[in-house]
Scaffold this motif. Structure first.
Motif, PDB file in Angstrom:
ATOM      1  N   ASN A 567       0.899  -1.145   0.008  1.00 37.31           N
ATOM      2  CA  ASN A 567       0.065  -0.061  -0.107  1.00 37.31           C
ATOM      3  C   ASN A 567       0.684   1.333  -0.051  1.00 37.31           C
ATOM      4  OD1 ASN A 567       0.675  -0.531   2.651  1.00 37.31           O
ATOM      5  ND2 ASN A 567      -0.988  -0.196   3.561  1.00 37.31           N
ATOM      6  N   HIS A 568       1.860   1.340  -0.787  1.00 37.84           N
ATOM      7  CA  HIS A 568       2.681   2.515  -0.829  1.00 37.84           C
ATOM      8  C   HIS A 568       2.094   3.379  -1.829  1.00 37.84           C
ATOM      9  CE1 HIS A 568       3.427   1.238  -5.379  1.00 37.84           C
ATOM     10  NE2 HIS A 568       3.597   0.070  -4.816  1.00 37.84           N
ATOM     11  N   LYS A 569       2.682   4.584  -2.013  1.00 43.52           N
ATOM     12  CA  LYS A 569       2.045   5.738  -2.761  1.00 43.52           C
ATOM     13  C   LYS A 569       2.652   5.318  -4.249  1.00 43.52           C
ATOM     14  CE  LYS A 569       0.509   8.127   0.727  1.00 43.52           C
ATOM     15  NZ  LYS A 569       0.715   9.364   1.031  1.00 43.52           N
ATOM     16  N   ASN A 570       2.189   6.311  -5.000  1.00 42.69           N
ATOM     17  CA  ASN A 570       2.639   5.947  -6.704  1.00 42.69           C
ATOM     18  C   ASN A 570       3.972   6.760  -6.913  1.00 42.69           C
ATOM     19  OD1 ASN A 570       1.735   4.854  -8.823  1.00 42.69           O
ATOM     20  ND2 ASN A 570       0.950   6.755  -9.916  1.00 42.69           N
ATOM     21  N   THR A 571       4.212   7.736  -6.090  1.00 41.65           N
ATOM     22  CA  THR A 571       5.319   8.690  -6.399  1.00 41.65           C
ATOM     23  C   THR A 571       5.068   9.477  -7.704  1.00 41.65           C
ATOM     24  OG1 THR A 571       6.789   7.427  -7.998  1.00 41.65           O
ATOM     25  CG2 THR A 571       7.088   7.143  -5.567  1.00 41.65           C
ATOM     26  N   GLY A 572       5.907  10.377  -8.068  1.00 42.69           N
ATOM     27  CA  GLY A 572       5.565  11.215  -9.360  1.00 42.69           C
ATOM     28  C   GLY A 572       6.339  10.354 -10.456  1.00 42.69           C
ATOM     29  N   ARG A 573       7.220   9.572 -10.195  1.00 45.94           N
ATOM     30  CA  ARG A 573       7.802   8.499 -11.219  1.00 45.94           C
ATOM     31  C   ARG A 573       7.683   7.158 -10.828  1.00 45.94           C
ATOM     32  NH1 ARG A 573      13.234  11.815 -13.297  1.00 45.94           N
ATOM     33  NH2 ARG A 573      12.022  13.746 -13.827  1.00 45.94           N
ATOM     34  N   PRO A 574       6.333   6.743 -11.129  1.00 41.91           N
ATOM     35  CA  PRO A 574       6.083   5.150 -10.782  1.00 41.91           C
ATOM     36  C   PRO A 574       7.291   4.374 -11.667  1.00 41.91           C
ATOM     37  CG  PRO A 574       4.260   6.271 -11.584  1.00 41.91           C
ATOM     38  CD  PRO A 574       5.161   7.442 -11.426  1.00 41.91           C
ATOM     39  N   PRO A 575       7.771   3.335 -10.919  1.00 46.76           N
ATOM     40  CA  PRO A 575       8.724   2.464 -11.578  1.00 46.76           C
ATOM     41  C   PRO A 575       8.284   2.032 -12.761  1.00 46.76           C
ATOM     42  CG  PRO A 575       7.884   1.431  -9.617  1.00 46.76           C
ATOM     43  CD  PRO A 575       7.116   2.891  -9.717  1.00 46.76           C
ATOM     44  N   SER A 576       9.302   1.935 -13.605  1.00 45.02           N
ATOM     45  CA  SER A 576       9.143   1.342 -15.010  1.00 45.02           C
ATOM     46  C   SER A 576      10.110   0.636 -15.550  1.00 45.02           C
ATOM     47  CB  SER A 576       8.567   2.504 -16.098  1.00 45.02           C
ATOM     48  OG  SER A 576       9.208   2.073 -17.595  1.00 45.02           O
ATOM     49  N   GLN A 577      10.301  -0.399 -15.932  1.00 44.96           N
ATOM     50  CA  GLN A 577      11.430  -1.318 -16.372  1.00 44.96           C
ATOM     51  C   GLN A 577      12.139  -0.744 -17.636  1.00 44.96           C
ATOM     52  OE1 GLN A 577      12.919  -3.178 -14.026  1.00 44.96           O
ATOM     53  NE2 GLN A 577      11.031  -4.389 -13.647  1.00 44.96           N
ATOM     54  N   VAL A 578      11.469   0.232 -18.432  1.00 44.01           N
ATOM     55  CA  VAL A 578      11.955   0.784 -19.431  1.00 44.01           C
ATOM     56  C   VAL A 578      12.455   2.112 -19.401  1.00 44.01           C
ATOM     57  CG1 VAL A 578      11.118  -0.951 -21.054  1.00 44.01           C
ATOM     58  CG2 VAL A 578       9.690   1.264 -20.732  1.00 44.01           C
ATOM     59  N   ASN A 579      12.120   2.748 -18.445  1.00 45.21           N
ATOM     60  CA  ASN A 579      12.410   4.153 -18.107  1.00 45.21           C
ATOM     61  C   ASN A 579      13.322   4.313 -17.172  1.00 45.21           C
ATOM     62  OD1 ASN A 579      12.859   6.887 -17.708  1.00 45.21           O
ATOM     63  ND2 ASN A 579      10.655   7.284 -17.909  1.00 45.21           N
ATOM     64  N   ARG A 580      14.754   4.711 -17.160  1.00 42.37           N
ATOM     65  CA  ARG A 580      15.750   4.557 -16.249  1.00 42.37           C
ATOM     66  C   ARG A 580      15.153   5.825 -14.935  1.00 42.37           C
ATOM     67  NH1 ARG A 580      21.851   4.605 -15.733  1.00 42.37           N
ATOM     68  NH2 ARG A 580      21.977   5.574 -13.831  1.00 42.37           N
ATOM     69  N   TRP A 581      14.671   7.002 -15.390  1.00 46.11           N
ATOM     70  CA  TRP A 581      14.590   7.781 -14.583  1.00 46.11           C
ATOM     71  C   TRP A 581      13.075   7.858 -13.744  1.00 46.11           C
ATOM     72  CZ3 TRP A 581      19.014   9.998 -14.260  1.00 46.11           C
ATOM     73  CH2 TRP A 581      19.902   9.832 -15.343  1.00 46.11           C
ATOM     74  N   THR A 582      12.937   6.540 -13.209  1.00 48.98           N
ATOM     75  CA  THR A 582      11.757   6.296 -12.468  1.00 48.98           C
ATOM     76  C   THR A 582      12.215   5.703 -10.992  1.00 48.98           C
ATOM     77  OG1 THR A 582      11.561   4.054 -13.417  1.00 48.98           O
ATOM     78  CG2 THR A 582      10.533   5.998 -14.248  1.00 48.98           C
TER      79      THR A 582
END
Ligand code: BGC
Length: 726
Positions: A567-582
């Motif tokens: 139940n974490h927060k989404n953040t402004g940059r939710p993790p994405s395997q294809v985008n490093r800046w997350t």
């Protein structure tokens, strides 16, 4: 002429209302006797016996046994001036002598009814043996598996934690405390003790008001609403004010907001430890701060005894505050019926403790607590007619570990080991070979040779690994979450030798078993299942029971992911395997090894027909969520259907998912059931920027599934207007 009856003091007259009896008793007590009621000591010594006679002790912990408690109680009841009975307390966490799964295992059942039953059996046994009060349930939310005490609670989620808290309090306390099967509950450790930095026990907790209220407080509130008679104030520093001297949590929240009427006991010497915390210079300051904050009884610290008289004489503590504490304590004693029934019958205790019915319940509940983590190619269950089975591992024939931490008076001689269980289950023709392989800890691989020999001789190798009994619980924190010692090497060696391996885990916390999760086809999480361990595990392995437990806490891939929770927060940059800046790691996936709510079955469940109905959203309106679950496989089985919500857009950030309901159901092959949840709008609410409980207009996502990651059905619900709750 006056009869004897009319001379009997009011406080001894069971026909008088409790409050009147309390007032009468209080009016007869000296200040020293009042302070005595506020003191609790561990064990019994000659010195304590003298203090009891002088009315200087209100409660003892760690004194049990029908005969022994009767003997000590007699000193209080027949030997002290006012004859106020003692309250005997004990840590009855998951059984008294009939030991059930550890609380984390109980939570894995996702079945509040059986959890309640475990508590009521524990209560019946303990009360029969002279105990009145359990220091349980532990309702601390735990998001850090390094913390050893995750074993004692219900895991990471405030909703599941609240359901379990209520079930346990109701189970312990029964319908009435005066019932000779009931114990007074003591939810602990108030509060946020599980938030210890670095997962190090007793460590500092620094969290936001929102996290305190939304994550750590709800299970305590549920316990209070369920009528818990007492609460234990914790050891930890909470945002700069130690929990055992914290007027905000102990008074404002507990008394003023929640209306708690029972008494607060400190954790073991938590009052004295205020000196180490650096908020008190000496015991006098410590006692003053704790009592003023709301701690009514001093566990083992001997601080109240030494300090309170002087503090009252100096006017630093009012006698009114002492009276308030004593009244609360006496009230529980009256409710327990101790003035009428101070003693217990040793013959009754013999009949109740470890009776057949209790042992059967321990088996049933242990089975329900087991979580099937992995079952590739439906390796499990295996046939009872299998030609040969190798049973390997340091915990395969261990009688201590299955009891787990805080196993009260559990006796290793009563434990059914996995080896015992397997032998009892397989056909008479099956060859069962055993090898220990290695110790739980340590570096010796000497036993590997024998383990490999045994494995090679058999069709299947059941490898039982995990943690020792003392590796979780209080002061049992770990910096690594791997299998301790050389156990993983043992599993690897057996696997590499070509054996078909089934891994059985016994442990008190999530373990980072990444290698096993990738290679071993079948993994069973048994936690510490209690005295019926071996039978329960064998029932699962050989298909007499289809596992249906679910994880109440996330399993990380590695300790470096901790804290990791669903139940974490989404953040402004939710993790994405294809985008490093997350938001993720470079060297490991961001996902957990096994998510919260995960647990497989030998059968398959299909979800369908989600219906969401509601009225116009008003404060009193409810939301109904209905769907179907079908058993589409060939085994009878249990599914825990889980309901999560997400408030899509709100004035403060909200978790990506929040558990709001669950139901464990049993389905025959081909059977379909409708599952229904009713939510109030208050259950959808959150704390806004001003800490007001509100529901804001907008879309809520509804997610239904088999785990927090395995979502099968989704829908939406729209709240049409803003509602503020008081
Ligand atoms: C623990 C409590 C326990 C108490 C009494 C303390 O050290 O923190 O959980 O109830 O001891 O045994």
């Amino acid at each position: 002429m006056e009869t004897f009856e009319s001379k009997k003091p009011i406080y001894l007259d069971p026909n008088q209302p409790i409050d009147r009896r309390i007032e009468d008793l209080l009016s007869r007590m000296t200040l020293e006797e009042k302070i005595g009621q506020m003191c609790q000591y561990s064990g019994i010594t000659k010195e304590y016996e003298g203090m009891i006679r002088d009315g200087r002790v209100g409660s003892l912990l760690n004194v049990f046994g029908a005969k022994e408690t009767n003997r000590v109680q007699k000193i209080a009841v027949e030997g002290s001036r006012l004859g106020i009975p003692l309250m005997f307390g004990l840590d009855v966490l998951h059984g008294y002598k009939t030991i059930f799964p550890i609380p984390l295992g109980l939570a894995s059942t996702w079945d509040p009814e059986v959890v309640s039953r475990a508590a009521s059996i524990a209560a019946a046994e303990a009360r029969a043996d002279g105990v009145h009060w359990t220091f349980a349930p532990m309702v601390d939310i735990a998001r850090d598996p390094r913390w050893g005490r995750v074993a004692e609670g219900a895991g990471e989620d405030p909703y599941l934690g609240s359901v379990m808290a209520r079930a346990l309090v109701e189970g312990y306390q029964g319908a009435s405390l005066s019932d000779q099967n009931a114990l007074v509950a003591c939810p602990k450790h108030y509060v946020a003790y599980g938030g210890a930095e670095g997962g190090r026990d007793y460590n500092t907790v620094d969290i936001s008001e929102r996290t305190l209220r939304e994550i750590y407080l709800p299970p305590f509130r549920a316990a209070v609403e369920a009528g818990a008679g007492t609460i234990m104030s914790a050891f930890n520093d909470l945002n700069g004010i130690p929990a055992s001297a914290n007027p905000y949590t102990l008074k404002t929240i507990l008394r003023d907001e929640w209306g708690f009427e029972g008494f607060v006991v400190s954790d073991w010497n938590a009052i004295g430890e205020l000196i180490n915390h650096g908020i008190a210079e000496n015991i006098f300051e410590a006692a003053e701060k704790s009592l003023k904050a709301g701690v009514d009884m001093d566990m083992q610290g001997d601080v109240y005894r030494q300090a309170l008289l002087k503090l009252v004489e100096e006017g630093r503590i009012s006698e009114e505050r002492i009276n308030e504490a004593v009244k609360r304590i006496l009230k529980i004693k009256f409710k327990l019926g101790l003035f009428e029934h101070p003693y217990v019958d040793p013959e009754h205790a013999k009949k109740v403790i470890k009776c057949r019915e209790h042992l059967e319940a321990a088996l049933e509940i242990a089975k329900k607590s087991i979580v099937l983590l992995k079952n590739e190619g439906s390796l499990l269950p295996i046939s009872k007619n299998v030609e040969s089975v190798a049973v390997i591992g340091p915990l395969a024939d261990d009688r201590e570990a299955p009891l787990g931490p805080w196993s009260c008076l559990g006796d290793p001689r009563d434990v059914v080991t996995v080896l015992d269980g397997i032998k009892s289950k397989v056909s008479p023709k099956t060859k069962v070979l055993y090898a220990k392989g290695c110790e739980v800890e340590g570096s010796s691989t000497e036993g590997f040779k024998e383990a490999l020999r045994v494995a090679k001789e058999c069709k299947v190798a059941i490898v039982v690994v995990g943690e020792g009994r003392e590796m979780s619980g209080e002061a049992a924190c770990r910096a690594f979450l791997d299998l301790p010692g050389v156990q993983e090497d043992l599993v690897k060696a057996i696997y590499e030798a070509g054996a078909q391996v089934i891994e059985v885990l016994m442990n008190g916390r999530p373990l980072s078993i990444q290698w096993s999760a990738e290679h071993i086809p079948a993994i069973i999480e048994a936690w510490f299942p209690g005295i019926q361990a071996g039978y329960a595990i064998a029932d699962v392995i050989f298909g007499d029971y289809n596992p249906g437990g679910k994880l109440p806490i996330t399993f990380p891939r590695t300790v470096g992911q901790v804290p990791i929770y669903y139940n974490h927060k989404n953040t402004g940059r939710p993790p994405s395997q294809v985008n490093r800046w997350t938001s993720k790691y470079l060297d490991i996936p961001y996902t957990p090894l096994f998510p919260f709510g995960h647990g497989l079955s030998f059968t398959k469940f299909e979800y369908s027909d989600l219906e969401i109905t509601s009225n116009e959203a008003g404060e009193k309106d409810t939301l109904t969520i209905r769907f179907k679950v079908k058993n589409a496989g060939k085994y009878r089985g249990d599914e825990v259907a889980q309901l999560y919500i997400n408030d899509a857009v709100a004035s403060v950030t909200r978790p990506v998912k929040e558990l709001k309901g669950f139901k464990r159901i049993t389905l025959e092959p081909g059977e379909e059931k409708t599952v229904e949840f009713t939510l109030t709008l208050e259950q959808l609410s959150f704390l806004n920027q001003h800490m007001k409980r509100v529901v804001e207009p907008g879309i809520f996502k509804i997610m239904v599934g088999s785990s927090s990651e395995d979502i099968r059905l989704t829908g939406n619900f729209v709240v049409k207007r803003y509602i503020e709750f008081s």
